[in-house]
Design a protein around this motif. Structure first.
Motif, PDB file in Angstrom:
ATOM      1  N   CYS A  59       0.842  -1.212   0.000  1.00  0.00           N
ATOM      2  CA  CYS A  59       0.000   0.000   0.000  1.00  0.00           C
ATOM      3  C   CYS A  59       0.869   1.251   0.000  1.00  0.00           C
ATOM      4  O   CYS A  59       0.641   2.190  -0.771  1.00  0.00           O
ATOM      5  CB  CYS A  59      -0.921   0.006   1.216  1.00  0.00           C
ATOM      6  SG  CYS A  59      -2.266  -1.197   1.147  1.00  0.00           S
ATOM      7  N   GLN A  75      -5.379  -3.932  -2.954  1.00  0.00           N
ATOM      8  CA  GLN A  75      -4.330  -3.913  -3.973  1.00  0.00           C
ATOM      9  C   GLN A  75      -4.322  -5.179  -4.822  1.00  0.00           C
ATOM     10  O   GLN A  75      -3.469  -5.337  -5.697  1.00  0.00           O
ATOM     11  CB  GLN A  75      -2.963  -3.729  -3.303  1.00  0.00           C
ATOM     12  CG  GLN A  75      -2.884  -2.565  -2.338  1.00  0.00           C
ATOM     13  CD  GLN A  75      -3.433  -1.263  -2.897  1.00  0.00           C
ATOM     14  OE1 GLN A  75      -3.377  -1.021  -4.098  1.00  0.00           O
ATOM     15  NE2 GLN A  75      -3.956  -0.427  -2.023  1.00  0.00           N
ATOM     16  N   GLN A  96      -0.941   4.313  -1.623  1.00  0.00           N
ATOM     17  CA  GLN A  96      -2.341   4.088  -1.266  1.00  0.00           C
ATOM     18  C   GLN A  96      -2.484   4.066   0.255  1.00  0.00           C
ATOM     19  O   GLN A  96      -1.619   3.559   0.958  1.00  0.00           O
ATOM     20  CB  GLN A  96      -2.833   2.752  -1.839  1.00  0.00           C
ATOM     21  CG  GLN A  96      -2.644   2.609  -3.331  1.00  0.00           C
ATOM     22  CD  GLN A  96      -3.565   3.497  -4.135  1.00  0.00           C
ATOM     23  OE1 GLN A  96      -4.698   3.738  -3.749  1.00  0.00           O
ATOM     24  NE2 GLN A  96      -3.070   4.002  -5.257  1.00  0.00           N
ATOM     25  N   GLU A 123      -3.849   2.908   3.919  1.00  0.00           N
ATOM     26  CA  GLU A 123      -4.082   1.575   4.469  1.00  0.00           C
ATOM     27  C   GLU A 123      -5.404   1.462   5.205  1.00  0.00           C
ATOM     28  O   GLU A 123      -5.718   0.399   5.741  1.00  0.00           O
ATOM     29  CB  GLU A 123      -2.937   1.221   5.433  1.00  0.00           C
ATOM     30  CG  GLU A 123      -1.566   1.193   4.765  1.00  0.00           C
ATOM     31  CD  GLU A 123      -0.463   0.897   5.755  1.00  0.00           C
ATOM     32  OE1 GLU A 123      -0.779   0.673   6.937  1.00  0.00           O
ATOM     33  OE2 GLU A 123       0.718   0.883   5.348  1.00  0.00           O
TER      34      GLU A 123
END
Length: 415
Positions: free
Chosen positions: A53, A87, A58, A60
């Motif tokens: 991540c 993911q 991205q 979490e």
């Protein structure tokens, strides 16, 4: 490792030993966590150790929600569930049950079921990662496991956790806990009906509003209409248990059908509803039926609303994995929708929402990326490459390639 909660009835020490043994024998990461997603123990390379991540930029925050969704699905459909993280990594989970439902869960993963480079090309194609080599290094910490082996490992974990549960899974997994708020609201509405002159025998308008709210995923409104509808059913039936059971059966069928129209898995929804309908004849009193129905309705509402984003993400990852392994064959939206038990229009809509790309454009992107890899090898004919990535007509392949890449396949090879 966190201290065992005073409210928890499951044996955390046994759960930790189970996770250790499973991780050591399978090579998979294995995590024990509570019903809120708090990690109590992690053996091997689990989600808490994963850096994917962060490498992709991205957040979490979605991961715990997806793992909780996996636990809920495992509870509903037999005690084991295989799913994807945000993911695209794979996990499977089994819940640890107590006297009133799940008290914890053991999750195995992450792992993948395709080649590492295929995963990067398919799952991460839309994420635009800046350092693909770093992502690939992180990804290789997760083992590759074939789908058939994953199914067997999931069953093995389920059996190990079943030892800790020490209950009949089919009875415990159908249990529901009482909702005091729901019961209170139903009682209040019954009082209101008693004070009303000539109340209608059955509020079809309320039923219609309930189903509309469910289809629009308006949880608050749906819950209110549901409470009023249940109160009206109990009041209008005049204490006749058979009539109440009949109305309850009709209501559950309607909610189930609406859930399917909203994107719920038809096979799983029918299985869930079948179990509930078999339970209704066994209820002996109105109080018992109300207690049972409160839990059933809450579970339906939970499955429809609480994890809709996680459910959609899971379905899209399944589609992406299917495209990534079948790009050389004929792939249609209709056939892919059947694989994930959705209607084609519904899949088309959520696929665009989740990926930012239409289904056909995504398939084209995957095929052209694969074609570019094959062209770089330099030893394959362009006509063969076209067939390998799903294009029987080389001239059409050239046209699509030029539109996507900006040059023809032969020009790309020269460059």
């Amino acid at each position: 490792m966190s201290a065992k909660s005073k409210e928890s009835l499951f044996d955390q020490k046994v759960a930790v030993e189970c996770a250790k043994a499973f991780s050591c024998s399978t090579g998979l990461g294995c995590t024990v966590s509570d019903t809120k997603g708090t990690v109590l123990y992690e053996a091997g390379y689990g989600c808490a150790s994963c850096e994917l991540c962060a490498a992709l930029g991205q957040g979490e925050e979605q991961c715990p929600r997806v793992h909780m969704y996996g636990m809920v699905e495992a509870e509903r459909f037999g005690g084991q569930y295989i799913y994807f993280c945000p993911q695209g990594l794979n996990f499977f989970v089994s819940p640890i049950l107590g006297t009133s439902g799940s008290e914890a869960k053991i999750t195995a993963g992450p792992f993948i079921m395709v080649d590492y480079q295929d995963f990067v090309d398919c799952e991460l194609a839309e994420k635009h990662c800046a350092d693909s080599e770093a992502v690939l290094r992180i990804l290789k910490k997760a083992p590759i496991i074939s789908p058939a082996t994953v199914s067997q490992l999931s069953t093995l974990l389920f059996m190990a956790v079943g030892f800790m549960n020490n209950v009949a899974a089919e009875n415990k997994l159908l249990s529901v806990k009482q909702s005091d708020d729901l019961q209170s609201q139903i009682s209040n509405y019954i009082v209101q009906l008693k004070e009303t002159e000539n109340p209608p025998p059955y509020p079809f308008e309320l039923e219609r509003r309930l189903l509309q709210s469910i289809s629009r995923q308006e949880k608050k409104e749906a819950q209110q209409y549901l409470n009023e509808l249940l109160g009206s059913i109990l009041f209008s039936a005049g204490g006749n248990l058979a009539t109440i059971k009949s109305r309850t059966t009709e209501l559950l069928v309607l909610i189930s059908r609406t859930a399917v129209e909203c994107g719920a898995d038809p096979t799983q929804s029918l299985r869930l509803n079948h179990g509930y309908l078999q339970a209704i004849p066994k209820l002996r009193t109105i109080d018992e039926l109300c207690y049972w129905l409160s839990g059933v309705v809450n579970r339906y509402m939970e499955s429809l609303f609480e994890f809709s984003d996680a459910r959609h993400s899971n379905l899209i990852h399944r589609c992406i994995q299917y495209i990534g392994t079948h790009y050389g064959e004929k792939i249609t939206l209709e056939e892919t929708a059947k694989i994930v038990y959705l209607s084609a229009p519904y899949l088309s809509r959520i696929f665009k929402e989740e990926t930012g790309s239409t289904f056909n454009d995504y398939v084209t992107t995957v095929r052209i990326e694969k074609a570019k890899q094959l062209i770089r090898q330099g030893d394959l004919r362009l006509s063969d490459i076209a067939l390998m990535v799903g294009y029987e007509d080389q001239s059409y392949f050239t046209k699509v390639f030029r539109r996507v890449v900006g040059c023809s396949p032969s020009e790309f090879r020269k460059k």
